[in-house]
Enzyme design. Structure first.
Site, short mmCIF file in Angstrom:
data_model
loop_
_atom_site.label_atom_id
_atom_site.label_comp_id
_atom_site.label_asym_id
_atom_site.label_seq_id
_atom_site.Cartn_x
_atom_site.Cartn_y
_atom_site.Cartn_z
NE ARG A 65 -57.86 -14.32 -30.33
CZ ARG A 65 -56.81 -13.79 -29.69
NH1 ARG A 65 -56.46 -12.54 -29.93
NH2 ARG A 65 -56.12 -14.50 -28.82
CG ASP A 66 -64.06 -6.45 -33.43
OD1 ASP A 66 -64.56 -5.58 -32.71
OD2 ASP A 66 -64.39 -6.63 -34.62
CB ILE A 67 -66.57 -10.47 -36.02
CG1 ILE A 67 -66.86 -11.64 -36.92
CG2 ILE A 67 -67.23 -9.19 -36.52
CD1 ILE A 67 -68.33 -12.08 -36.90
CG ASN B 77 -66.51 3.67 -30.39
OD1 ASN B 77 -65.71 4.60 -30.28
ND2 ASN B 77 -66.26 2.59 -31.12
CD GLU C 253 -70.64 -0.74 -36.70
OE1 GLU C 253 -70.17 -1.86 -36.39
OE2 GLU C 253 -70.37 -0.14 -37.76
CG HIS D 207 -68.40 -2.92 -27.26
ND1 HIS D 207 -69.74 -2.64 -27.46
CD2 HIS D 207 -67.74 -2.37 -28.30
CE1 HIS D 207 -69.87 -1.95 -28.58
NE2 HIS D 207 -68.67 -1.76 -29.11
CG MET D 208 -62.21 -1.24 -22.96
SD MET D 208 -61.60 -1.47 -21.28
CE MET D 208 -62.60 -0.27 -20.43
CG HIS D 209 -63.33 -1.39 -29.54
ND1 HIS D 209 -63.59 -2.12 -30.66
CD2 HIS D 209 -64.45 -0.66 -29.30
CE1 HIS D 209 -64.81 -1.85 -31.10
NE2 HIS D 209 -65.35 -0.96 -30.29
P1 DGP Z 1 -68.70 -0.46 -31.91
O1 DGP Z 1 -68.58 0.27 -33.22
O2 DGP Z 1 -67.87 0.19 -30.84
O3 DGP Z 1 -70.13 -0.70 -31.49
O4 DGP Z 1 -68.02 -1.87 -32.16
C1 DGP Z 1 -68.72 -3.07 -32.31
C2 DGP Z 1 -67.69 -4.12 -32.63
O5 DGP Z 1 -68.29 -5.39 -32.46
C3 DGP Z 1 -67.15 -4.07 -34.05
O6 DGP Z 1 -65.75 -3.82 -34.00
C4 DGP Z 1 -67.45 -5.45 -34.63
C5 DGP Z 1 -67.76 -6.28 -33.42
N1 DGP Z 1 -68.78 -7.30 -33.63
C6 DGP Z 1 -70.05 -7.08 -34.07
N2 DGP Z 1 -70.72 -8.24 -34.14
C7 DGP Z 1 -69.85 -9.22 -33.71
C8 DGP Z 1 -69.97 -10.63 -33.55
O7 DGP Z 1 -71.01 -11.24 -33.80
N3 DGP Z 1 -68.87 -11.28 -33.11
C9 DGP Z 1 -67.70 -10.64 -32.81
N4 DGP Z 1 -66.69 -11.39 -32.37
N5 DGP Z 1 -67.56 -9.31 -32.94
C10 DGP Z 1 -68.62 -8.61 -33.39
#
Ligand code: DGP
Length: 115
Positions: free
Chosen positions: A30-32, A88, A96, A101-103
């Site tokens: 899960r996204d943070i 992205n 970032e 990664h695929m959202h």
């Molecule tokens: P992007 O902008 O496509 O690179 O998305 C990076 C995503 O990664 C962003 O939605 C937040 C997520 N993310 C960043 N650091 C962490 C982390 O340490 N843990 C989790 N679960 N998600 C993270």
């Protein structure tokens, strides 16, 4: 040699994450900072910094990422209501974390993005 990100630590379970799926090719968690009620990231276990770094030998794994996304969508109960998959690449797309990664986003009406 590409530089590791926090995602490599998540794959190795050195940093906590809510992991919903993993196998020898991919890990999903899960996204943070969720942008929808369901927001899960599907990543390859192999470090690939951007989509530009993908090679033909990664094609099977990339297909697997989509299969896994569909499996998770079903698991989360959003396969019929719908969801969006986003990847992205670099600055203008707002990438970032430089580990592809695929959202997987869903659980609400996401509105129209393109089309
Ligand atoms: P992007 O902008 O496509 O690179 O998305 C990076 C995503 O990664 C962003 O939605 C937040 C997520 N993310 C960043 N650091 C962490 C982390 O340490 N843990 C989790 N679960 N998600 C993270």
């Amino acid at each position: 040699m590409a530089e590791e990100t926090i995602f490599s630590k998540i794959i190795r379970r050195e940093v906590p994450a809510d992991i919903v799926f993993h196998d020898d090719k991919v890990t999903a968690f899960r996204d943070i900072s969720p942008q929808a009620p369901i927001h899960i990231l599907i990543i390859p276990n192999k470090l690939i910094p951007t989509i530009n770094d993908i090679t033909e030998e990664d094609e099977t794994m990339l297909g697997h990422m989509v299969t896994v996304a569909a499996k998770i969508a079903k698991q989360e109960g959003i396969d019929e209501t719908g969801y969006r998959l986003i990847m992205n690449c670099n600055k203008d797309a707002g990438q970032e974390v430089f580990h592809i990664h695929m959202h997987l986003l869903g659980g609400k009406n996401l509105g129209r993005l393109v089309g």
